[in-house]
Design an enzyme around this catalytic site. Sequence first.
Site, PDB file in Angstrom:
ATOM      1  N   CYS A  28       0.817  -1.256   0.199  1.00 27.89           N
ATOM      2  CA  CYS A  28      -0.158  -0.104  -0.131  1.00 27.89           C
ATOM      3  C   CYS A  28       0.881   1.376   0.145  1.00 27.89           C
ATOM      4  O   CYS A  28       0.455   2.209  -0.546  1.00 27.89           O
ATOM      5  CB  CYS A  28      -1.060   0.247   1.242  1.00 27.89           C
ATOM      6  SG  CYS A  28      -0.011  -0.182   2.952  1.00 27.89           S
ATOM      7  N   HIS A  67      -2.516   0.705   7.097  1.00 31.39           N
ATOM      8  CA  HIS A  67      -2.736   0.774   5.578  1.00 31.39           C
ATOM      9  C   HIS A  67      -2.759   2.172   5.501  1.00 31.39           C
ATOM     10  O   HIS A  67      -2.646   3.203   6.327  1.00 31.39           O
ATOM     11  CB  HIS A  67      -4.248   0.541   5.327  1.00 31.39           C
ATOM     12  CG  HIS A  67      -4.323   0.217   3.992  1.00 31.39           C
ATOM     13  ND1 HIS A  67      -3.736  -0.370   2.829  1.00 31.39           N
ATOM     14  CD2 HIS A  67      -5.442   0.930   3.231  1.00 31.39           C
ATOM     15  CE1 HIS A  67      -4.259  -0.073   1.758  1.00 31.39           C
ATOM     16  NE2 HIS A  67      -5.286   0.639   1.791  1.00 31.39           N
TER      17      HIS A  67
END
Length: 595
Positions: A130, A194
């Site tokens: 990510c 994330h």
Amino acid sequence: MQLIHSIDGKKLPLFFTKEQYRYIIEGYLNADGYGKRDSFVASSVTKELLVSIQHGCILNGWRAILSKPTIRKTNYCDHPKPIYRLTINKNKKPTGKVISIRSIQGGTVSVLNTDGDHTYFAENHKHHNCWDGAMYYSKWLGYPVFNCTITGYAQDIWTQRKTSGILQYYDEVELLEPGDIVVFKVHPSTPLSHIAIFDHDLGNGKGAFLGQNQGAPGMAFNIIPLPYDATYQTAFRPKCFSSSQTKPNAPEKPSDGLLYGLDLSEHNGSVNFSRVAQTNDFVILRAGFGWSTDQKDPRFEEYYQQAKAHNLRVGTYWYTYARNLDEAKQEAECFKQVIVGKEFDFGVWVDLEDADHWKANNGNPSGAMQAQCANLIMQEMKEAGYQVGIYASTYPIDHEYKGLVITNYPLWEANYNINDGNRHGDFSHRAVLHQYTSLWRLDGKNYDRNVCYKDIFKDGAKAPKKGAEGSVYRLYNPNTGDHLYTTSYLEAMGVYMAGWNYEGIAWVSPKDGDPVYRLLNPNDGTHAFGPEAEKDGLLKLGWKLEGVAFYSKGNKPIYRMYNPNDGAHVLSADRKEHDGLTKLGWICEGQELKY
């Protein structure tokens, strides 16, 4: 630089030289933000990748120990995966704890980390973290990349923001706008943390986020929904956006003289109360749900403090799951425990709905039983000193709960009609509050919006308080000058909600005695109260009988006062009021009524 090796029974040293491995590993160090550090831990679900690095470390005389896998969830994976960890220390010599290259059968591992990109190939598939997507975006904006230097996961971008230099290029913001970089905590939705880019709001406490490693094939960029409560308190807005964009004004408050406000729960995530207060008068906060204090709303305390700090009036509600009176009793106790010590000037409400169909799927209690449960909770809360009311939507009010006791309580009615963020229709004839939309927009987020038709909470002392059995509640209609006397507390509350002024308990009626009848003049809506002989005379004149109002018995007089100027009548057990009205020209018509 791409270096490929096959591991089909061949030894790695035949493919990479010692110097090539050093170059590859240093690339990993730089890419992951470790720089010149001599020790670090690499994690991966791809065992082959870590074994390749391990053999390169050994060739260079560095200790590298591959641990046994741990099973844990990874972001956007439906099933837990084994996570391998390789501990590297360039200051220590290798140990014998090395996995044989022959234990890895087949597959191809390619490394492409020497240029600072986190892209790598494993098992013939290209993978992206990510971090790559967010930093690709940062470079596209003309800004540098910022590494994960503590845990190696995306959460470091936020936790190390004060020292990483990111705030030189990004402004820290609380309210999200498209293009903001958002870091997510370790959360059920993002187990390893994330980072992604905010695209737009989805309502119901979620937003749409653009990023990589979000479940798309080949780890390609995609947009997925994620909850706001998984994010850190602030996000990062590129300064090139902040300098050219101005924050939109809050929507204008309607100029109809009514009160407007929001109902909030944890699903709303982070709320900017300074913005809310610009165009709202009140908020109603979910305190919790069910019959356990463990189910207190996680945002309740935060919302309460913020609302008070911004001078918003505050109400609260409890979402009931009660299917029987025992569960309702438990819920009432939990409700009281959660809100004890707090002040509410916009009501204490019981949310009687089944939005998630839990009750329907777990016993499916009848409308009558649900109404009894809600009534018990409201009685408990009322006895604790709170002004109570019921929240429900139009259909069950008109069908499942029709004619039941809860419909006599102040009503907060949900009816969206046309759910476009605006108010349509007028429910003032039946509800105190009207929840008219779930799509009221503020700074890119959707909220439930409500209108208050009658402010019955402004001064709690002016609302009827339940008295002893037989209490005669006296109310005055400021529009007609009519007085009403009733022994029904619920009728007194209903009339008060309709705009009458409550003047207190006039006296306490005996349980039996001579009946005093209440009659209605259908021409002007005024009431008259009198014994049977007077009742008969008024019926002949067209008045409508509404029943027995109270009983007359005892030795204390009730004065019947008449104003000859406008025809108004007042019943009073107070001698001082009798004397005051007499001085003003009122006439005492008798004191045959007793209590």
